[in-house]
Design an enzyme around this catalytic site. Structure first.
Site, PDB file in Angstrom:
ATOM      1  N   LYS A  22      17.267  -2.010   1.500  1.00 57.03           N
ATOM      2  CA  LYS A  22      17.049  -1.615   1.815  1.00 57.03           C
ATOM      3  C   LYS A  22      16.590  -3.078   2.824  1.00 57.03           C
ATOM      4  CE  LYS A  22      13.122  -0.369   3.090  1.00 57.03           C
ATOM      5  NZ  LYS A  22      12.508  -0.710   3.345  1.00 57.03           N
ATOM      6  N   ASN A  23      15.467  -3.630   2.439  1.00 60.85           N
ATOM      7  CA  ASN A  23      15.366  -4.961   3.134  1.00 60.85           C
ATOM      8  C   ASN A  23      16.221  -6.151   3.574  1.00 60.85           C
ATOM      9  OD1 ASN A  23      12.514  -3.402   3.453  1.00 60.85           O
ATOM     10  ND2 ASN A  23      11.532  -4.534   1.648  1.00 60.85           N
ATOM     11  N   CYS A 116       0.626   1.339  10.543  1.00 61.34           N
ATOM     12  CA  CYS A 116       0.786   1.052   9.564  1.00 61.34           C
ATOM     13  C   CYS A 116      -0.143   2.195   8.789  1.00 61.34           C
ATOM     14  CB  CYS A 116       1.609   0.478   8.802  1.00 61.34           C
ATOM     15  SG  CYS A 116       2.586   0.387   7.218  1.00 61.34           S
ATOM     16  N   ARG A 121      -0.568  -5.174  10.285  1.00 59.96           N
ATOM     17  CA  ARG A 121       0.574  -5.732  10.534  1.00 59.96           C
ATOM     18  C   ARG A 121       0.700  -6.052  11.619  1.00 59.96           C
ATOM     19  NH1 ARG A 121       5.255  -2.050   6.980  1.00 59.96           N
ATOM     20  NH2 ARG A 121       5.869  -4.249   6.602  1.00 59.96           N
ATOM     21  N   ASP A 308       5.467  -5.046  -3.452  1.00 62.70           N
ATOM     22  CA  ASP A 308       6.048  -3.387  -2.677  1.00 62.70           C
ATOM     23  C   ASP A 308       6.442  -3.116  -4.110  1.00 62.70           C
ATOM     24  OD1 ASP A 308       8.066  -4.278  -0.322  1.00 62.70           O
ATOM     25  OD2 ASP A 308       6.504  -3.832  -0.664  1.00 62.70           O
ATOM     26  N   ARG A 400      12.868   7.641   2.368  1.00 61.58           N
ATOM     27  CA  ARG A 400      13.117   6.007   3.784  1.00 61.58           C
ATOM     28  C   ARG A 400      13.804   4.695   2.869  1.00 61.58           C
ATOM     29  NH1 ARG A 400       8.309   4.393   7.403  1.00 61.58           N
ATOM     30  NH2 ARG A 400      10.156   3.314   7.657  1.00 61.58           N
TER      31      ARG A 400
END
Ligand code: EPZ
Length: 421
Positions: A22-23, A116, A121, A308, A400
Site C-alpha cells: 500500500k505505502n 490522525c 502529523r 506500523d 484501508r
C-alpha cells in the site's frame, strides 16, 4: 458497518500470498501525474486507500481503469490541479499529489490533510522541501496553494524531530525530478517504499542516485515518459502474518514476502523464540517452543523496527513469559490499542511513550473497537490468541490496508468472519 468475529485458539498453518505494498503504491499512483503518457501498474492491492487515490486522480482529470490488481492511468481531457478536502481529509497520503502537480503544472491546490488518531502529523517538512526548490506556498481556507514558474535544484536537509519523513521525501523527490539542475536531499527516508517510488521514477526517465541511503541526488529532466511497473510486496502485511503465525503457535509460508525488508522484525522474532526461514519465493515462519520470550523494542525509521508493526508486536508479547518494554519513537501517542488489549485481559501499563507489557497466561475474547489501521490488525492477532469470541467493530480501518484479511486467515485455519453490525 461491518464487524469481524474471531474465535481464538486455532493454530495458523499453510500458505498466504502477500499483496502489493500500500505505502509504495500510493506515492507511485501520485507520480503518474508527472507524465501525460499511459502508465500501467501491476500488483496493486485492492484496498480502500487505493480507491481513494484513484478518486483523487480522476478528480484531477485522469482516466483510470482498475481491474483485479492492475491499474491503467492516462491523461484525460481536462487538466485540474485541485485535490479537494472531501477526498484528502479521508486519507493523509493524498498529500503525495502536491509535488507531482507543481512539477507538471507549476501550480497545485491541495487540501490540508486532516488530523490522525495515531498522533500529530504535521507537514512542515513537505513544505520545507518544496519551498527550497523555489515553490511559493501559502495556506488559505484550509488549502495549500502552491505555485512555481520554474523550480531550481537545491541542497535540502529534510530531517525532522523524529528523523526522516517518508512522504516528505517522496513529495520533494517527485518535484525535484523536474526542477532545473541538481538537488541533494539530506536525511532522506530509506524505506523500501521510497526506493520503489525512486525506481518507478527512474524507469520514467528521471535521474536519481543514492536510493536507500540518507543522501538522495537528483538531476532534473524536462520530460518523463509513461511506463509499465510492478509494485513491491507489502512488508507490513508480511510482518503482521509473521507475528500471527508465532502468536498462534502455527507455521506459515508467506508467498512472495521478502525477508530483507523485515530484518528488524526478524531479529526480534528470533529473540522471542520464533523460527524464520528465507525461501526463494517467500518466508517460512513458526514458533520454536511452547513459550514466547519477552523482548524490548523501540520503533525507529527504516531499517529500525517499524512503527506500523508496534501494535501487532504488542499483541504477541501480551502472552509472553515475563515483561516486555515497547517504546514508540515515531508517533509518541500511538497506543490507542492498549486499552482494548487490556479489555481482553492483557496487563499493559503506559509510561509516556513507553508501554510495559507484563505477560499473562491467556487472553479472553471480548467486544473491542478498532481505532486505526494497525491497531485493528493487532486486535485481530489478539482475537486469534484469545479463548472464546472477539468481536472487532469499525473494521473499515482494516480494509484501508489489508487485502482480503479474513479470506487469507480462514484459508490457514483461523475462524474469522465478517458480519453486518
Ligand atoms: C508513512 O507515513 C506511512 N504512510 C505510515 O504508515 C508510517 O507510519 C510512516 O510513514 C512512518 O513509517 C504511507 O507511506 C502512506 P512520516 P508518513 O512523514 O510519510 C513526523 C500505515 O499504517 N513528520 O515518515 O506520513 C511525523 O509526525 C501508515 O500504513 C513531521 O514532523 O510518515 C512522524 O512523527 C500509518 N513533519 C514522523 O515525522 C512532516 O512534515 C514520521 O512520519 C512530516 C512528518
Amino acid at each position: 458497518m461491518d464487524k469481524l468475529v474471531v474465535e481464538g485458539g486455532k493454530r495458523l498453518t499453510g500458505e498466504i500470498a502477500i499483496s502489493g505494498a500500500k505505502n509504495a503504491c500510493l506515492p507511485i499512483l501520485a507520480a503518474t501525474l508527472l507524465t501525460d503518457e499511459e502508465c500501467i501498474i501491476h500488483n496493486v492491492p485492492r484496498l480502500k486507500d487505493v480507491s481513494t487515490m484513484v478518486c483523487i486522480l480522476e478528480s484531477l482529470g485522469r482516466k483510470v481503469e482498475y481491474e483485479k490488481n492492475t491499474i491503467k492511468i492516462s491523461a484525460g481531457k481536462v487538466k485540474a490541479c485541485t485535490a479537494a478536502y472531501e477526498l484528502v481529509s479521508t486519507m493523509r497520503a493524498s498529500i503525495a499529489v502536491l509535488g507531482p502537480l507543481i512539477a507538471k503544472y507549476g501550480e497545485a491546490k491541495v487540501s490540508f490533510p486532516g488530523g490522525c488518531v495515531i498522533g500529530a502529523r504535521p507537514i512542515d517538512l513537505h513544505l520545507k522541501g518544496l519551498r527550497a526548490l523555489g515553490v511559493d506556498i501559502h495556506i488559505e481556507e484550509g488549502y495549500i496553494l502552491a505555485s512555481a514558474k520554474k523550480m531550481k535544484g537545491a541542497k535540502i536537509y529534510l530531517g525532522g524531530h523524529f528523523g526522516s519523513s517518508v512522504l516528505a521525501t517522496a513529495n520533494t523527490l517527485m518535484a525535484a525530478v523536474m526542477a532545473e539542475g541538481e538537488t541533494i536531499i539530506e536525511d532522506a527516508a530509506c524505506e523500501p517504499e521510497l526506493i520503489d517510488l525512486a525506481n518507478f521514477l527512474l524507469k520514467m526517465g528521471a535521474q536519481i542516485s543514492g536510493m536507500g541511503t540518507p543522501t538522495l541526488k537528483i538531476k532534473g529532466v524536462k520530460k518523463l515518459r509513461g511506463i509499465e511497473y510492478t509494485v513491491i510486496v507489502d512488508r507490513i502485511e508480511t510482518g503482521t502474518y509473521m507475528l500471527a503465525a508465532i502468536a498462534t503457535g502455527g507455521s506459515l509460508f508467506l508467498k512472495g514476502a521478502k525477508l530483507e525488508h523485515n530484518l528488524a522484525l526478524n531479529d526480534k522474532l528470533l529473540e522471542s523464540g520464533g523460527i524464520v526461514k528465507e525461501r526463494s519465493n517467500g518466508i517460512e515462519v513458526c514458533r520454536s517452543g511452547k513459550k514466547i520470550k519477552p523482548i524490548d523494542i523501540t520503533t525507529l525509521t527504516y531499517p529500525g523496527f517499524p512503527t506500523d508493526l508496534q501494535a501487532q508486536m504488542m499483541s504477541l508479547v501480551t502472552i509472553c513469559e515475563g515483561i516486555s518494554v515497547i517504546t514508540e519513537k515515531i508517533y509518541t501517542e500511538r497506543f490507542i490499542h492498549v486499552s482494548e488489549l487490556n479489555r481482553m485481559g492483557a496487563n499493559i501499563v503506559l509510561e509516556g511513550s513507553t508501554a510495559i507489557v507484563k505477560g499473562v497466561k491467556k487472553l479472553s475474547g471480548a467486544p473491542v473497537m478498532a481505532s486505526d489501521l494497525r491497531a485493528s490488525a493487532a486486535l485481530v492477532i489478539a482475537g486469534l490468541i484469545a479463548s472464546g469470541k472477539t468481536e472487532i467493530s469499525r473494521v473499515y480501518h482494516l480494509d484501508r490496508g489489508y487485502e482480503k484479511i479474513e479470506e487469507k486467515l480462514s484459508a490457514v485455519g483461523a475462524s474469522i468472519y465478517r458480519v453486518k453490525e
